[in-house]
Design a protein around this motif. Sequence first.
Motif, PDB file in Angstrom:
ATOM      1  N   GLY A 115      -2.260  -0.942  -8.603  1.00  0.00           N
ATOM      2  CA  GLY A 115      -1.841  -2.327  -8.711  1.00  0.00           C
ATOM      3  C   GLY A 115      -2.737  -3.292  -7.969  1.00  0.00           C
ATOM      4  N   TYR A 116      -2.367  -4.569  -8.041  1.00  0.00           N
ATOM      5  CA  TYR A 116      -3.195  -5.649  -7.507  1.00  0.00           C
ATOM      6  C   TYR A 116      -3.046  -5.800  -5.995  1.00  0.00           C
ATOM      7  CZ  TYR A 116      -4.653 -10.473  -6.574  1.00  0.00           C
ATOM      8  OH  TYR A 116      -5.229 -11.596  -6.046  1.00  0.00           O
ATOM      9  N   GLY A 117      -1.812  -5.774  -5.503  1.00  0.00           N
ATOM     10  CA  GLY A 117      -1.573  -5.967  -4.073  1.00  0.00           C
ATOM     11  C   GLY A 117      -0.328  -5.238  -3.637  1.00  0.00           C
ATOM     12  N   MET A 118      -0.173  -5.066  -2.320  1.00  0.00           N
ATOM     13  CA  MET A 118       0.934  -4.280  -1.786  1.00  0.00           C
ATOM     14  C   MET A 118       2.164  -5.121  -1.468  1.00  0.00           C
ATOM     15  SD  MET A 118      -0.550  -1.612  -2.302  1.00  0.00           S
ATOM     16  CE  MET A 118       0.984  -0.780  -2.011  1.00  0.00           C
ATOM     17  N   ALA A 119       2.015  -6.439  -1.381  1.00  0.00           N
ATOM     18  CA  ALA A 119       3.147  -7.357  -1.205  1.00  0.00           C
ATOM     19  C   ALA A 119       3.985  -7.041   0.029  1.00  0.00           C
ATOM     20  CB  ALA A 119       4.039  -7.353  -2.459  1.00  0.00           C
ATOM     21  N   SER A 120       3.356  -6.424   1.029  1.00  0.00           N
ATOM     22  CA  SER A 120       4.121  -6.093   2.225  1.00  0.00           C
ATOM     23  C   SER A 120       3.191  -5.574   3.308  1.00  0.00           C
ATOM     24  CB  SER A 120       5.164  -5.016   1.914  1.00  0.00           C
ATOM     25  OG  SER A 120       5.959  -4.749   3.063  1.00  0.00           O
ATOM     26  N   VAL A 121       3.723  -5.594   4.521  1.00  0.00           N
ATOM     27  CA  VAL A 121       3.039  -4.892   5.609  1.00  0.00           C
ATOM     28  C   VAL A 121       3.281  -3.404   5.428  1.00  0.00           C
ATOM     29  CG1 VAL A 121       3.298  -6.852   7.151  1.00  0.00           C
ATOM     30  CG2 VAL A 121       5.023  -5.064   7.171  1.00  0.00           C
ATOM     31  N   ARG A 122       2.454  -2.607   6.077  1.00  0.00           N
ATOM     32  CA  ARG A 122       2.443  -1.189   5.756  1.00  0.00           C
ATOM     33  C   ARG A 122       3.702  -0.450   6.205  1.00  0.00           C
ATOM     34  NH1 ARG A 122      -3.245   1.441   7.085  1.00  0.00           N
ATOM     35  NH2 ARG A 122      -2.061   3.283   6.415  1.00  0.00           N
ATOM     36  N   PHE A 123       4.261  -0.789   7.351  1.00  0.00           N
ATOM     37  CA  PHE A 123       5.402  -0.004   7.826  1.00  0.00           C
ATOM     38  C   PHE A 123       6.678  -0.324   7.060  1.00  0.00           C
ATOM     39  CE2 PHE A 123       6.310  -3.795  10.287  1.00  0.00           C
ATOM     40  CZ  PHE A 123       7.686  -3.767  10.477  1.00  0.00           C
ATOM     41  N   ILE A 124       6.649  -1.357   6.227  1.00  0.00           N
ATOM     42  CA  ILE A 124       7.832  -1.647   5.401  1.00  0.00           C
ATOM     43  C   ILE A 124       7.686  -0.973   4.043  1.00  0.00           C
ATOM     44  CG2 ILE A 124       9.238  -3.462   4.339  1.00  0.00           C
ATOM     45  CD1 ILE A 124       8.390  -5.299   6.630  1.00  0.00           C
ATOM     46  N   CYS A 125       6.771  -1.458   3.218  1.00  0.00           N
ATOM     47  CA  CYS A 125       6.573  -0.781   1.925  1.00  0.00           C
ATOM     48  C   CYS A 125       5.176  -1.021   1.393  1.00  0.00           C
ATOM     49  CB  CYS A 125       7.629  -1.239   0.904  1.00  0.00           C
ATOM     50  SG  CYS A 125       7.553  -2.997   0.515  1.00  0.00           S
ATOM     51  N   GLY A 126       4.176  -1.089   2.316  1.00  0.00           N
ATOM     52  CA  GLY A 126       2.843  -1.452   1.876  1.00  0.00           C
ATOM     53  C   GLY A 126       1.787  -0.380   1.947  1.00  0.00           C
ATOM     54  N   THR A 127       2.150   0.805   2.393  1.00  0.00           N
ATOM     55  CA  THR A 127       1.141   1.860   2.520  1.00  0.00           C
ATOM     56  C   THR A 127       1.046   2.685   1.237  1.00  0.00           C
ATOM     57  OG1 THR A 127       1.146   2.129   4.915  1.00  0.00           O
ATOM     58  CG2 THR A 127       0.714   4.087   3.655  1.00  0.00           C
ATOM     59  N   THR A 128      -0.180   3.044   0.885  1.00  0.00           N
ATOM     60  CA  THR A 128      -0.386   3.967  -0.236  1.00  0.00           C
ATOM     61  C   THR A 128      -1.168   5.185   0.257  1.00  0.00           C
ATOM     62  OG1 THR A 128      -2.541   3.099  -0.927  1.00  0.00           O
ATOM     63  CG2 THR A 128      -0.576   1.967  -1.775  1.00  0.00           C
ATOM     64  N   ASP A 129      -1.260   6.165  -0.603  1.00  0.00           N
ATOM     65  CA  ASP A 129      -2.085   7.323  -0.283  1.00  0.00           C
ATOM     66  C   ASP A 129      -3.552   6.933  -0.122  1.00  0.00           C
ATOM     67  OD1 ASP A 129      -2.089   6.666  -3.020  1.00  0.00           O
ATOM     68  OD2 ASP A 129      -2.592   8.706  -3.633  1.00  0.00           O
ATOM     69  N   LEU A 130      -3.980   5.863  -0.816  1.00  0.00           N
ATOM     70  CA  LEU A 130      -5.350   5.390  -0.677  1.00  0.00           C
ATOM     71  C   LEU A 130      -5.633   4.906   0.738  1.00  0.00           C
ATOM     72  CD1 LEU A 130      -5.994   3.331  -3.954  1.00  0.00           C
ATOM     73  CD2 LEU A 130      -6.982   5.539  -3.329  1.00  0.00           C
ATOM     74  N   HIS A 131      -4.686   4.191   1.340  1.00  0.00           N
ATOM     75  CA  HIS A 131      -4.889   3.702   2.697  1.00  0.00           C
ATOM     76  C   HIS A 131      -5.100   4.862   3.675  1.00  0.00           C
ATOM     77  CE1 HIS A 131      -2.777   0.181   0.881  1.00  0.00           C
ATOM     78  NE2 HIS A 131      -3.638  -0.486   1.633  1.00  0.00           N
ATOM     79  N   ARG A 132      -4.255   5.860   3.572  1.00  0.00           N
ATOM     80  CA  ARG A 132      -4.405   7.001   4.476  1.00  0.00           C
ATOM     81  C   ARG A 132      -5.670   7.796   4.165  1.00  0.00           C
ATOM     82  NH1 ARG A 132      -4.105   7.477   8.753  1.00  0.00           N
ATOM     83  NH2 ARG A 132      -3.512   9.657   8.995  1.00  0.00           N
ATOM     84  N   ALA A 133      -6.051   7.872   2.897  1.00  0.00           N
ATOM     85  CA  ALA A 133      -7.290   8.563   2.556  1.00  0.00           C
ATOM     86  C   ALA A 133      -8.488   7.866   3.186  1.00  0.00           C
ATOM     87  CB  ALA A 133      -7.450   8.634   1.039  1.00  0.00           C
TER      88      ALA A 133
END
Length: 399
Positions: A77-95
Motif C-alpha cells: 500500500g501507499y502509507g501506514m496511516a499510523s505510528v508503528r506501535f499502534i498499527c503501522g509496522t510491516t514485515d518490510l520495516h523489520r526486514a
Amino acid sequence: MADGFLDHVGAVLAGIEAEGLMKREREITSPQGAWVTVAQPGEPGRRMLNLCANNYLGLADDPRLIAAATQATASHGYGMASVRFICGTTDLHRALERRLAAWLGHDDAILFAACFDANGAVFEPLLGEEDAVISDGLNHASIIDGIRLCKARRFRFANGDMADLQAQLQAARAGGARFIMVATDGVFSMDGTFADLGAVRALCDQYGALMMVDDCHATGFIGPKGKGTPAQAGVSADILTGTFGKALGGALGGYVAGAQPVIDLLRQRARPYLFSNALPPAVVGAALAAIDIAEVASDLRARLAENAAHWRAGLEALGFTLLPGHHPIVPVMLGDAPLAQAFARALGEEGILVSAFFFPVVPRGRARIRTQMNAALRREDLDFALAAFGRVGKALGVI
C-alpha cells in the motif's frame, strides 16, 4: 493573529534580505540525477548539471530502486496511516532494520522519518541529569537539537581537537558524570572533512565513554562495503545514526543502529518514533534494494573517488581556494555571502546547478559554494563544469 506579529515577521525577513542571507528554492521538474531540469519563469525548464545533490552513488533515479518502490507499494500500500506501535509496522520495516544491523555490524536498528528525527531521539531517552554528553563543535544541527532535548550536562570540544576532547572528558568525569556520551559526525558536511574516529574511540575507551556517530555523509560509499566511517577507521560506534536520503536512494528516512537494549529502549521512549507515522512501504522497499546495491558497489565507489579527485585537482589548477580533504564534498571558499550567491547565480546562467552556503549554515565570513560529486557524473560533465567555474571565477574576480 496578534496585531503587529506579521509586521515583525516581515521586518525579520527584510533584514535577512538586506544582509544578503535570503535562501531561495529552485523547482526541479525531472528526476534527480547528474543532469536535472529546472523550472524557469515564463519559459520551458532548463537542463542543468547538478553539482549540489547528496546523490553520492547516483541511485536517486536508478530503475532498480524505482522497481522496488513500485513493488512494495503494490504489496503493502501507499502509507501506514499510523505510528508503528499502534498499527503501522510491516514485515518490510523489520526486514530493513535487520538488514541495516547486519550490514553495519550492530545488534538491531530502528527506523525514523528522517535522520534529523533519529538524532533528535537518541539523547533524551538514554541520558539523564546525572550524565554528560560531549559534542564536536561542528556537529550537525540535528545532533545539537537532540542534545538540547536531554537533561545531561553539556560539553563541547573544538572540531577534531583530541586534546580538547580529552579535557572535556576529564571535566565530565571530575564532575561525577554517571555515563558520558561523545557525539560526532563521521563526516562534517559543510567542510567535507572526516572525524578522527580512531582517536575518538581510544579516548572514549580510556574514559569509559560511549561513542555516537552520525554517518549520513558516509554510509554506502565510505569504508569497506560502504559501511561508513567507523568501518573505515577500523572501530565500532556504540550508537550509529544515518539516512536513506543521501547515498541510499535519496528519498527520506533515518535510523539508529546499536546494541539490542539501546534499540529496545528507543522503541519505548524515543518521541520522534512514538509520535510519527511509519515510513511508507515504497521508501522501505527501495532502501532494501539500495543497501543490496551499495554493499557490492565497489565500481560506483571507485568512480565516485575518481570524480572527486579530478574535480578537486581541476579547481585547484584554476586557482580556487578549497578546504583540504578527499571526501566527495568539495567546498569552494568565497568568504562573502553576497559574492557566494552571485557566484551561484552566474553558474546557473552557465547551466550549472550549485548552492551558496552562508550564515547561519556556516559561520559569518566563511561563505562558500559546496560542490558535491557523485558516481553518475561523467568526465565530460566535470570538464564542462570546470570551464564554467573558470569563466565565472574570472568574471567575479575570484581567481
